[in-house]
Structures are given as C-alpha cells and as structure tokens.
Motif scaffolding. Structure first.
Motif, PDB file in Angstrom:
ATOM      1  N   LEU A 128       0.441  -1.390  -0.086  1.00  0.00           N
ATOM      2  CA  LEU A 128       0.036   0.125   0.052  1.00  0.00           C
ATOM      3  C   LEU A 128       1.144   1.143  -0.457  1.00  0.00           C
ATOM      4  CD1 LEU A 128      -3.092  -1.244   2.358  1.00  0.00           C
ATOM      5  CD2 LEU A 128      -3.011  -0.742   0.026  1.00  0.00           C
ATOM      6  N   PHE A 129       2.092   1.250   1.144  1.00  0.00           N
ATOM      7  CA  PHE A 129       2.736   2.395   0.723  1.00  0.00           C
ATOM      8  C   PHE A 129       3.679   2.762  -0.403  1.00  0.00           C
ATOM      9  CE2 PHE A 129       6.355   4.470   1.425  1.00  0.00           C
ATOM     10  CZ  PHE A 129       6.691   5.417   1.652  1.00  0.00           C
ATOM     11  N   GLY A 130       3.708   1.658  -0.957  1.00  0.00           N
ATOM     12  CA  GLY A 130       4.242   1.507  -2.350  1.00  0.00           C
ATOM     13  C   GLY A 130       3.130   2.113  -3.196  1.00  0.00           C
ATOM     14  N   LEU A 131       2.270   1.843  -3.381  1.00  0.00           N
ATOM     15  CA  LEU A 131       1.164   2.189  -4.322  1.00  0.00           C
ATOM     16  C   LEU A 131       0.821   3.334  -4.060  1.00  0.00           C
ATOM     17  CD1 LEU A 131      -1.449   0.119  -4.010  1.00  0.00           C
ATOM     18  CD2 LEU A 131      -0.141   0.976  -5.885  1.00  0.00           C
ATOM     19  N   VAL A 132       1.196   4.584  -2.549  1.00  0.00           N
ATOM     20  CA  VAL A 132       1.352   5.904  -2.890  1.00  0.00           C
ATOM     21  C   VAL A 132       2.438   6.838  -3.320  1.00  0.00           C
ATOM     22  CG1 VAL A 132       1.665   7.448  -0.337  1.00  0.00           C
ATOM     23  CG2 VAL A 132       0.081   5.182  -0.270  1.00  0.00           C
ATOM     24  N   ALA A 133       3.866   5.740  -2.727  1.00  0.00           N
ATOM     25  CA  ALA A 133       5.002   6.560  -3.001  1.00  0.00           C
ATOM     26  C   ALA A 133       4.458   6.580  -4.906  1.00  0.00           C
ATOM     27  CB  ALA A 133       5.622   6.054  -2.855  1.00  0.00           C
ATOM     28  N   ALA A 134       4.118   5.339  -5.695  1.00  0.00           N
ATOM     29  CA  ALA A 134       4.587   5.357  -6.735  1.00  0.00           C
ATOM     30  C   ALA A 134       3.900   6.739  -7.906  1.00  0.00           C
ATOM     31  CB  ALA A 134       4.260   3.877  -7.607  1.00  0.00           C
ATOM     32  N   LEU A 135       2.736   7.575  -6.821  1.00  0.00           N
ATOM     33  CA  LEU A 135       2.181   8.289  -7.369  1.00  0.00           C
ATOM     34  C   LEU A 135       2.709   9.300  -7.519  1.00  0.00           C
ATOM     35  CD1 LEU A 135      -1.621   8.048  -5.859  1.00  0.00           C
ATOM     36  CD2 LEU A 135      -0.411   7.903  -8.151  1.00  0.00           C
ATOM     37  N   LEU A 136       4.049   9.789  -6.561  1.00  0.00           N
ATOM     38  CA  LEU A 136       4.652  10.683  -6.157  1.00  0.00           C
ATOM     39  C   LEU A 136       6.132  10.780  -7.585  1.00  0.00           C
ATOM     40  CD1 LEU A 136       7.365  10.994  -3.111  1.00  0.00           C
ATOM     41  CD2 LEU A 136       5.498  12.400  -3.915  1.00  0.00           C
ATOM     42  N   MET A 137       5.964   9.497  -8.584  1.00  0.00           N
ATOM     43  CA  MET A 137       6.389   9.112 -10.542  1.00  0.00           C
ATOM     44  C   MET A 137       5.479  10.196 -11.051  1.00  0.00           C
ATOM     45  SD  MET A 137       9.435   6.689  -9.577  1.00  0.00           S
ATOM     46  CE  MET A 137      10.276   6.166  -8.503  1.00  0.00           C
ATOM     47  N   VAL A 138       4.192  10.468 -11.137  1.00  0.00           N
ATOM     48  CA  VAL A 138       3.127  10.940 -12.139  1.00  0.00           C
ATOM     49  C   VAL A 138       3.706  11.627 -12.362  1.00  0.00           C
ATOM     50  CG1 VAL A 138       1.246  10.655 -13.034  1.00  0.00           C
ATOM     51  CG2 VAL A 138       1.251   8.597 -11.958  1.00  0.00           C
ATOM     52  N   PRO A 139       3.614  12.930 -13.114  1.00  0.00           N
ATOM     53  CA  PRO A 139       4.086  14.390 -13.128  1.00  0.00           C
ATOM     54  C   PRO A 139       2.721  14.973 -13.115  1.00  0.00           C
ATOM     55  CG  PRO A 139       4.671  13.430 -14.467  1.00  0.00           C
ATOM     56  CD  PRO A 139       5.038  11.620 -14.260  1.00  0.00           C
ATOM     57  N   ALA A 140       2.350  16.022 -13.091  1.00  0.00           N
ATOM     58  CA  ALA A 140       1.632  17.102 -12.773  1.00  0.00           C
ATOM     59  C   ALA A 140       1.080  16.360 -13.826  1.00  0.00           C
ATOM     60  CB  ALA A 140       1.218  17.772 -11.761  1.00  0.00           C
ATOM     61  N   VAL A 141       1.731  17.153 -14.781  1.00  0.00           N
ATOM     62  CA  VAL A 141       1.235  17.471 -16.306  1.00  0.00           C
ATOM     63  C   VAL A 141       0.640  16.023 -17.357  1.00  0.00           C
ATOM     64  CG1 VAL A 141       2.741  19.578 -16.939  1.00  0.00           C
ATOM     65  CG2 VAL A 141       2.796  16.679 -17.302  1.00  0.00           C
ATOM     66  N   THR A 142       1.052  14.854 -16.342  1.00  0.00           N
ATOM     67  CA  THR A 142       0.505  14.028 -17.098  1.00  0.00           C
ATOM     68  C   THR A 142      -1.267  13.510 -16.935  1.00  0.00           C
ATOM     69  OG1 THR A 142       2.326  13.169 -17.274  1.00  0.00           O
ATOM     70  CG2 THR A 142      -0.150  11.177 -17.087  1.00  0.00           C
ATOM     71  N   SER A 143      -1.484  13.691 -15.952  1.00  0.00           N
ATOM     72  CA  SER A 143      -2.946  14.034 -15.147  1.00  0.00           C
ATOM     73  C   SER A 143      -3.554  15.345 -15.522  1.00  0.00           C
ATOM     74  CB  SER A 143      -2.806  13.755 -14.038  1.00  0.00           C
ATOM     75  OG  SER A 143      -1.970  12.996 -13.116  1.00  0.00           O
ATOM     76  N   LEU A 144      -3.040  16.635 -16.067  1.00  0.00           N
ATOM     77  CA  LEU A 144      -4.175  17.407 -15.795  1.00  0.00           C
ATOM     78  C   LEU A 144      -4.632  17.030 -17.435  1.00  0.00           C
ATOM     79  CD1 LEU A 144      -2.865  20.511 -15.460  1.00  0.00           C
ATOM     80  CD2 LEU A 144      -2.064  20.605 -17.632  1.00  0.00           C
ATOM     81  N   ILE A 145      -4.430  16.624 -18.523  1.00  0.00           N
ATOM     82  CA  ILE A 145      -5.638  16.540 -18.995  1.00  0.00           C
ATOM     83  C   ILE A 145      -7.151  15.290 -18.884  1.00  0.00           C
ATOM     84  CG2 ILE A 145      -6.407  15.772 -21.746  1.00  0.00           C
ATOM     85  CD1 ILE A 145      -4.969  18.495 -21.806  1.00  0.00           C
ATOM     86  N   PRO A 146      -6.920  13.497 -18.139  1.00  0.00           N
ATOM     87  CA  PRO A 146      -7.371  12.752 -18.343  1.00  0.00           C
ATOM     88  C   PRO A 146      -7.685  14.065 -16.337  1.00  0.00           C
ATOM     89  CG  PRO A 146      -5.512  12.683 -17.808  1.00  0.00           C
ATOM     90  CD  PRO A 146      -5.248  13.709 -18.782  1.00  0.00           C
ATOM     91  N   LEU A 147      -8.095  14.717 -15.856  1.00  0.00           N
ATOM     92  CA  LEU A 147      -8.078  15.104 -15.044  1.00  0.00           C
ATOM     93  C   LEU A 147      -9.678  16.483 -15.250  1.00  0.00           C
ATOM     94  CD1 LEU A 147      -8.621  14.955 -11.290  1.00  0.00           C
ATOM     95  CD2 LEU A 147      -6.590  16.603 -11.305  1.00  0.00           C
ATOM     96  N   PHE A 148      -8.831  17.167 -15.811  1.00  0.00           N
ATOM     97  CA  PHE A 148     -10.194  18.571 -16.856  1.00  0.00           C
ATOM     98  C   PHE A 148     -11.145  17.337 -16.634  1.00  0.00           C
ATOM     99  CE2 PHE A 148     -12.062  20.041 -19.856  1.00  0.00           C
ATOM    100  CZ  PHE A 148     -11.525  21.780 -19.068  1.00  0.00           C
TER     101      PHE A 148
END
Lengths: 299, 303
Positions: A128-148
C-alpha cells in the motif's frame, strides 16, 4: 571585529595551521572577505533588482515612471495600491481559501495514514505504501488532461472546489511519504509508556503523535501554500470566473488588464507577493524546508 | 522501520488500520489513480469527452512521430536542460563557495538571506517582472542599453524568434535564489573542517580544493539535482506560456504547451492524452533509472 578575528585565528578548527603568524591570517581573511563580499553583493543585487525596481515603480504614477525611470520619485503614490487591491484582492482571497481547505484536507488524509504506515505492522503495508509512493512518479502535467475531463464529468469546473481537490491529492501523497519518515524516527519508548497507561491507537495519534509531528506538519502546510501560489495551468484551464482565480492565473490576467499602467501593475505584483514574503520572514526555516521538499522526498 | 513489535506467535492483525487508510485511498483512487490510468487508456482512443470515443489503437502515437512541433518542443527543452545544468548551476556554486569562504558567521547569514530572498516571491511574479524587463519600449534591458549608448543593441527580445528562447532562459538571472544554491551550500557546510585543514597543510589552492574536495563531496547531491532538472524541464511551461505562448513562430514551443494546444485548441483529447503519457513514461524512465543507479552506486561505495 579585530578581536573576533583574533579569536577565530586562535581556534584550531577555523584558524590556520598552528604556528603560522596570526597577523598574516588576519589580513588574508580580511582580503578574502572583501573580495567575496563584493562579488556576493553584485550577485545579490542582480537577483533582487527586478523586485527593487518593482517596489520603486509601484509608488510612481506614469509621468514619474518615465521621468525618473531608475530612481525613486517623490511624492509617492500610494493610491496605486488602492487601485491594485481592488483587482488583486479577490485572487488573494481565493488563494487563501484554496490553501486553507487544501491544508485541512491534506492533513486529514495524510497524517493518520502516515501514522499507520509508520507505527503499525499489517499485511499489505509495504504494498500500500508503495502504491502511494508510486504516485510521486506521476508528473502533474500527465494528469492535467484526464483530470480536467474528470472534473468536467463531475460538473465542478469553474468552482473553488475544482482548485482545492488536486492540491489535496498531490500533497497527500507527498505528506504521507515525509510524515511517515518523520513519525517512524520518534522513539518507540514514548509510545510504550502511553500504552502502559492504557492509551489506544487514536489517543496516541491525537495527543502524542500530532504534537510531536508539528514540524513536519508545518512543512506539509508550507508546501501546500507554495503549491497554491505556484500552480499556474490548472486554475488557468478550470476556472473562468475572475474571482475564482488563484494568484498565478489571476496575476497573469491582471497583467494583461493593466498594460502600461505601471504603478498599479507593480503595486499588484507586490500585493500578490506579500503573503509568501511574510511567511519567508517569520517561518523561514519551514519555508526553506518546503522549497527543499522535493529533495527530502527524493532521498 | 520501527513498527509495533508484537512477540512472534501472537501477532494480531490490527484491522483498524485499514479503516484509517480507507478514506485516503478512496480519494487517491478517484483523483489520482483514475486520471493517470484514464489518460493512458484514452491515448488509444479518439477521445471525445461526453461523446462516443472510437478505439484507434496506436494511431495517436503514430501521429506524434510525424508531429514536427512536438519534436521541435523537445529540441527546445533539450537546450533549456543543458542551460539549466550548466549556467544555472555555475552562479549558485560560485555563490555557495564565496559564502562559505566568508570568515564571520554573521556575514554568511546576511549574504545567504539576501541571496535567497528572491525565492520568497511567487514564481509568477518573477516571470511577469522579467516580461517587463524585456519590454521593447519601456523594459529595463533596452532602457539600460540606451542609457549606455548602445541603442543599436536594443531589440524585441521575446518577440524575435532568434532571441526568444535565450531570453526565456535568462529569466531569474543569476539564479542564485534556487534549490541548487541551497543544496550546494548545505553540502559545503557538511564538509568536515579537518579535510580542509589537511588540504591546507598539503598546500592545496582554492581551485584544487574545489575540484578535489568540494565537487566530489557534492556528487550525490548533484546527481539528485540532475534528475530533478530532467523532470522539471519535461514539465517546463509556465514561463513560456506567460511570456511567449510558445511563439514567436514556435521558437519557444515546449511539450506541455504542445499538449495543452492539442487538447484545448485542436480538441484532440486522445492525442493530448498520448503526449501526456509520453511525458509520464520519460519521467518514469529517468526517475527509476536514477533510483537504480543511485542504489548501485551506494552499494559500491559501501563495499
């Protein structure tokens, strides 16, 4: 000054190799200080120049701006600040609201989770902690479009809520990682004593861990505020209502509205900077820790 | 890790912890994992939010291979990266060395504070002020050139394709108020005084000391800064958006702006998702690569 240098020269750690004449050391020290000081002054001035210019120009009217471009001008026009306040204060207000809710939300989601990761053993903890830490690797710009698109589907575009949510999730990830490290370093004996006294997990978290974790809580809060003051694209894309803009997108809009209104323009920039300046002044340790947050999490 | 150590044999599973973690993971599932996965998935579709989105396989990625603007944007961040890890480190390194060579603690504190003070201003204010500095008519740069009689050199720095990228990269000069400075400074502070004394006994000069002591001592931090610079440069966009919008003539086009244009101008959401996915994969490769290299290096150092 002389006394201090002499005292330093006498110290084995700071001074030269024993046996060398203190006098030689003194003059050499002073020459180094002068040269280093001169270069550093130039660097500091160059770095601060845009801000000094901003401050000077923020109290000039346009006539004064063109007549005494380089020098401060008299009388000072504080009215520029009133004009700028009118336009910038909604951005400041929204930024405070967004930062406040983001801090509360982040701490709610991150602190208890970090406590659990730091001080309990349970099946799946590392996963579970690894799952959280993995999100550190996802840059904000990658999620920008789908999050929008997600926010559009949830029909919360152009609200303050749409600004708050990404700060909560982003800082929760960061918060869990650094708070867990911090909480894990606190000696187990403290908790052992509480346990003997019959304190349960919730009790230990609220009355023991949270007070002890105050420095790291401060860092997380600071990082959140810095994030709100630096996040440019998200508010730019998700809100159209002027008063819902946070400082970055709001100020860029403000700059376009005040082309060549130099006094109010620079007064507005100054007003927008004040909150961070105050935090830097009074919370400089946490402020710098906040800026170095990336390094902390990187290590 | 210091966990609650139960004697082996009678360890109970603390079910309460899952209850504590539930809201956190629920929030992350909706607003972090879902968008990240949705972006990757929809990069394989002709994504039309709210409407039927046909599956197109790798078509978006094929489009990307032929997208000259996309490649031009990578050329630009390549240049920005080289600049960011050379010029933008030299000044902070120089400043850190000079601060550490000051003899009095108080002077060090004063200069350190003055040097990092620009960090206390919002990044957007910094960019907007530099935008003003480059103003063709009233900006500081051209006014200064005119003041010293070099009228001929005055130009439209961010409006001219030949100078726009350089102007953009010069924002924040001399870059001392920066993370690299803080890192260099704390690395130098951590060098044991005995090492410097030993160097002095051996007659090592200032440059020799920098080369043989300071830089090797900083190597670990420099590696970290290098990785962070790659990641930062992949996300570079705010300055370009405020000052040039990627122009003039795409001279300052960067991947983030290209991605946003694909989504919001061309309403080609699937293609934008593909570009975002590529940025993610690049970040991942760099981060994981650095992590593995760091681990290997650390093991060698210990052995």
């Amino acid at each position: 000054m002389l006394v201090r240098e002499k005292a330093r020269a006498a110290e084995p750690t700071a001074g030269p190799v024993a046996g060398r004449a203190a006098k030689v050391w003194m003059t050499r020290t002073r020459r180094t200080d002068l040269m280093a000081g001169a270069v550093l002054s130039v660097l500091a001035f160059a770095g601060l120049f845009p801000y000094l210019f901003m401050l000077a120009a923020s109290v000039k009217d346009n006539e004064q701006f063109y007549e005494s471009y380089w020098a401060p001008a008299w009388p000072i026009r504080l009215g520029n600040y009133a004009v700028a306040w009118e336009q910038v204060s909604p951005y400041l207000f929204t930024s405070f609201v967004v930062a406040g809710f983001a801090i509360v939300g982040t701490l709610a989601l991150a602190s208890a989770a970090a406590f659990v990761f730091a001080r309990y053993r349970f099946p799946g903890r590392n996963l579970l902690f690894g799952l959280v830490a993995a999100l550190l690797m996802v840059p904000a710009v990658t999620s920008l479009i789908p999050l929008f698109v997600l926010m559009r589907d949830l029909d919360i575009l152009d609200t303050r809520l749409v600004l708050i949510i990404p700060h909560i999730t982003g800082n929760t990830v960061f918060g869990i990682v650094i708070m867990r490290t911090y909480m894990a370093q606190i000696p187990e004996e403290i908790f052992e004593a509480a346990r003997v006294d019959g304190a349960g997990g919730i009790r230990m978290f609220v009355s023991l861990m949270m007070p002890l974790a105050r420095p790291v809580v401060g860092t997380v809060a600071l990082v959140t505020v810095l994030g709100v003051w630096n996040d440019y694209f998200w508010p730019l894309l998700t809100v159209q209502t002027d008063e819902f803009r946070t400082i970055p997108a709001g100020l860029a809009f403000f700059a376009n509205q005040n082309v060549q209104q130099w006094g109010p323009l620079f007064a507005g920039y100054t007003l927008a900077s004040l909150p961070l300046l105050l935090m830097f002044t009074f919370l400089s340790k946490w402020f710098l820790a906040g800026i170095q947050g990336g390094i902390v999490s990187g290590k | 890790m210091i966990g609650r150590k139960a004697p082996p044999g009678r360890r109970r599973i603390p079910w309460g912890v899952y209850l504590v973690l539930l809201p956190t993971f629920a929030a992350l599932a909706v607003f972090a994992y879902y968008p990240a996965l949705s972006g990757m998935l929809h990069s394989l579709y002709e994504w039309r939010p709210g409407f039927a989105s046909p599956f197109v396989g790798l078509e978006n990625y094929v489009t990307m291979l032929g997208d000259d603007l996309w490649w031009a944007s990578f050329r630009n961040i390549g240049i920005i990266f080289v600049w960011a890890v050379t010029l933008m480190w030299v000044f902070p390194l120089l400043a850190a060395e000079l601060v550490m060579s000051l003899s009095s603690e108080r002077l060090r504190f004063v200069f350190r504070t003055l040097l990092i003070l620009p960090l206390a201003f919002p990044a957007v204010v910094n960019v907007l002020l530099w935008q003003f500095m480059y103003d063709p008519r009233d900006g500081v740069v051209n006014s200064l050139l005119r003041a010293v009689g070099l009228d001929g050199l005055a130009s439209n720095w961010i409006g001219d394709p030949d100078t726009a990228l350089t102007a953009l990269m010069t924002v924040g000069f001399p870059w001392v108020a920066s993370l690299p400075f803080l890192v260099f400074l704390s690395a130098l502070q951590n060098v044991p005084a005995e090492i410097y004394q030993a160097a002095e006994v051996d007659g090592a000069g200032r440059l020799r000391r920098l080369w043989s002591i300071d830089l090797p001592m900083m190597l670990r931090d420099v590696k970290l800064l290098l990785v962070m610079a790659v990641i930062a440069v992949l996300q570079y966009g705010m300055q370009a958006h405020i000052m040039t919008k990627g122009g003039p003539d795409n001279a300052t086009q960067v991947p983030v702006l290209r991605m946003l244009d694909a989504a919001f101008l061309d309403t080609d959401w699937g293609y934008a998702a593909a570009l975002g996915t590529v940025l993610f994969v690049l970040t991942l490769v760099v981060s994981v690569g650095a992590l593995l290299a760091g681990r290997k290096g650390g093991r060698n150092a210990r052995a």
